[in-house]
Design a protein around this motif. Structure first.
Motif, mmCIF file in Angstrom:
data_model
loop_
_atom_site.group_PDB
_atom_site.id
_atom_site.type_symbol
_atom_site.label_atom_id
_atom_site.label_comp_id
_atom_site.label_asym_id
_atom_site.label_seq_id
_atom_site.Cartn_x
_atom_site.Cartn_y
_atom_site.Cartn_z
ATOM 1 N N PHE A 28 0.824 -1.199 0.000
ATOM 2 C CA PHE A 28 0.000 0.000 0.000
ATOM 3 C C PHE A 28 0.869 1.265 0.000
ATOM 4 C CE2 PHE A 28 -3.352 -2.831 0.825
ATOM 5 C CZ PHE A 28 -4.561 -2.167 0.780
ATOM 6 N N PHE A 29 1.969 1.235 0.757
ATOM 7 C CA PHE A 29 2.772 2.433 1.002
ATOM 8 C C PHE A 29 3.819 2.653 -0.086
ATOM 9 C CE2 PHE A 29 6.155 4.546 3.735
ATOM 10 C CZ PHE A 29 5.528 5.783 3.716
ATOM 11 N N ALA A 119 -3.807 7.845 -0.765
ATOM 12 C CA ALA A 119 -2.833 8.934 -0.717
ATOM 13 C C ALA A 119 -1.631 8.631 -1.597
ATOM 14 C CB ALA A 119 -2.394 9.176 0.724
ATOM 15 N N TRP A 120 -1.186 7.384 -1.611
ATOM 16 C CA TRP A 120 -0.022 7.045 -2.430
ATOM 17 C C TRP A 120 -0.312 7.286 -3.908
ATOM 18 C CZ3 TRP A 120 1.097 3.960 -6.553
ATOM 19 C CH2 TRP A 120 2.451 3.826 -6.867
ATOM 20 N N HIS A 121 -1.488 6.932 -4.368
ATOM 21 C CA HIS A 121 -1.833 7.126 -5.782
ATOM 22 C C HIS A 121 -1.800 8.609 -6.146
ATOM 23 C CE1 HIS A 121 -3.743 6.483 -9.656
ATOM 24 N NE2 HIS A 121 -4.631 7.412 -9.342
ATOM 25 N N VAL A 122 -2.378 9.453 -5.287
ATOM 26 C CA VAL A 122 -2.392 10.899 -5.542
ATOM 27 C C VAL A 122 -0.970 11.451 -5.519
ATOM 28 C CG1 VAL A 122 -3.138 13.127 -4.623
ATOM 29 C CG2 VAL A 122 -4.724 11.203 -4.649
ATOM 30 N N THR A 134 -2.489 17.921 -3.824
ATOM 31 C CA THR A 134 -3.510 18.663 -3.070
ATOM 32 C C THR A 134 -4.902 18.079 -3.247
ATOM 33 O OG1 THR A 134 -3.839 20.195 -4.925
ATOM 34 C CG2 THR A 134 -2.212 20.835 -3.248
ATOM 35 N N THR A 135 -5.030 16.968 -3.949
ATOM 36 C CA THR A 135 -6.346 16.391 -4.200
ATOM 37 C C THR A 135 -6.528 15.098 -3.405
ATOM 38 O OG1 THR A 135 -5.526 15.155 -6.124
ATOM 39 C CG2 THR A 135 -6.393 17.376 -6.511
ATOM 40 N N GLY A 136 -7.711 14.500 -3.506
ATOM 41 C CA GLY A 136 -7.972 13.260 -2.779
ATOM 42 C C GLY A 136 -7.795 13.471 -1.282
ATOM 43 N N PRO A 137 -7.124 12.541 -0.602
ATOM 44 C CA PRO A 137 -6.893 12.703 0.839
ATOM 45 C C PRO A 137 -6.101 13.963 1.173
ATOM 46 C CG PRO A 137 -6.465 10.448 0.164
ATOM 47 C CD PRO A 137 -6.660 11.240 -1.093
ATOM 48 N N PRO A 144 -1.614 12.405 4.826
ATOM 49 C CA PRO A 144 -2.548 11.280 4.964
ATOM 50 C C PRO A 144 -1.864 9.927 5.173
ATOM 51 C CG PRO A 144 -2.429 12.042 2.685
ATOM 52 C CD PRO A 144 -1.705 13.048 3.511
ATOM 53 N N GLN A 145 -0.662 9.739 4.623
ATOM 54 C CA GLN A 145 -0.021 8.434 4.798
ATOM 55 C C GLN A 145 0.452 8.240 6.235
ATOM 56 O OE1 GLN A 145 1.974 6.518 1.566
ATOM 57 N NE2 GLN A 145 2.012 8.424 0.399
ATOM 58 N N TYR A 146 1.004 9.273 6.847
ATOM 59 C CA TYR A 146 1.373 9.163 8.254
ATOM 60 C C TYR A 146 0.120 9.011 9.120
ATOM 61 C CZ TYR A 146 6.035 10.656 6.830
ATOM 62 O OH TYR A 146 7.270 10.738 6.236
#
Length: 218
Positions: A28-29, A119-122, A134-137, A144-146
């Motif tokens: 995921f990360f 968040a990773w995808h964005v 600046t989009t999504g999460p 957002p990942q932390y």
């Protein structure tokens, strides 16, 4: 809370479960930088400590068995269910899998993994374009990942609290906060005023309810 077959000393199962969750988080990360690897490494240490007590040696249960047993007479420290310690600590005689703590843990853990993945995808798309994410999460929180990793470790602690992970939890949260601050300095140097405007409008870790409400309506 008794009647279970003793379920400890299963070190292979402990290693297998830890490996699965660490690989799951890795997928995921998708760490790239040294900071990413430090974040994943800290999470991995927490997971190893968690499953070592869940299936290996129940240190916390041995240390607390006398005190908890005096509160909940049916408490059996050798049962697997006993590791879901919160109901016993509150003196509840119930199936721990249906306790509010256990049910809430699923929300935290699942939400954390979903947040990290989205968040990773964005972030990956923004980095490839040389832009600020600046989009999504990232429209709701700057890190957002932390925040996702924090949700996961809090969720696991709600599900299976131990003394070791209880000590590790605040240390990891402070570590993620420091990693986030270091990341902010780098992004500020790269994007300057654009990032500062973004940072002034979007909180670091906890989204504003109004922001989430607007997103759900959209």
């Amino acid at each position: 809370m008794n009647g279970d077959v003793p379920a400890y000393g299963l070190w292979f199962l402990a290693a297998l479960n830890a490996g699965i969750f660490i690989l799951f988080a890795f997928s995921f990360f998708k760490p790239n930088t040294t900071r990413d690897w430090r974040s994943l490494g800290a999470f991995s240490a927490f997971i190893v400590a968690l499953f070592a007590e869940m299936y290996g040696f129940p240190l916390t249960l041995y240390l607390l068995a006398g005190w908890v047993g005096s509160t909940v007479p049916a408490f059996d420290p050798l049962s697997h269910d006993a590791g879901h310690l919160w109901p016993a600590l509150f003196g509840w005689s119930m199936n721990p899998h249906f306790s509010p703590f256990h049910l809430l843990s699923y929300v935290f853990i699942g939400g954390g993994f979903i947040l990290i993945a989205k968040a990773w995808h964005v972030l990956y798309t923004a980095q490839r374009a040389g832009e600020l994410a600046t989009t999504g999460p990232y429209a709701h929180v700057r890190h957002p990942q932390y925040a996702g990793f924090a949700l996961i470790i809090i969720g696991f602690f709600l599900q299976w609290p131990t003394l070791v992970t209880g000590l590790m939890l605040p240390i990891l949260l402070v570590m993620y906060w420091r990693l986030a601050k270091s990341e902010e300095r780098e992004v500020d140097a790269a994007f300057g005023e654009k990032y500062r405007r973004y940072a002034s409008a979007v909180p670091a870790f906890l989204p504003r309810p109004a922001s989430l409400l607007r997103s759900s309506r959209g």
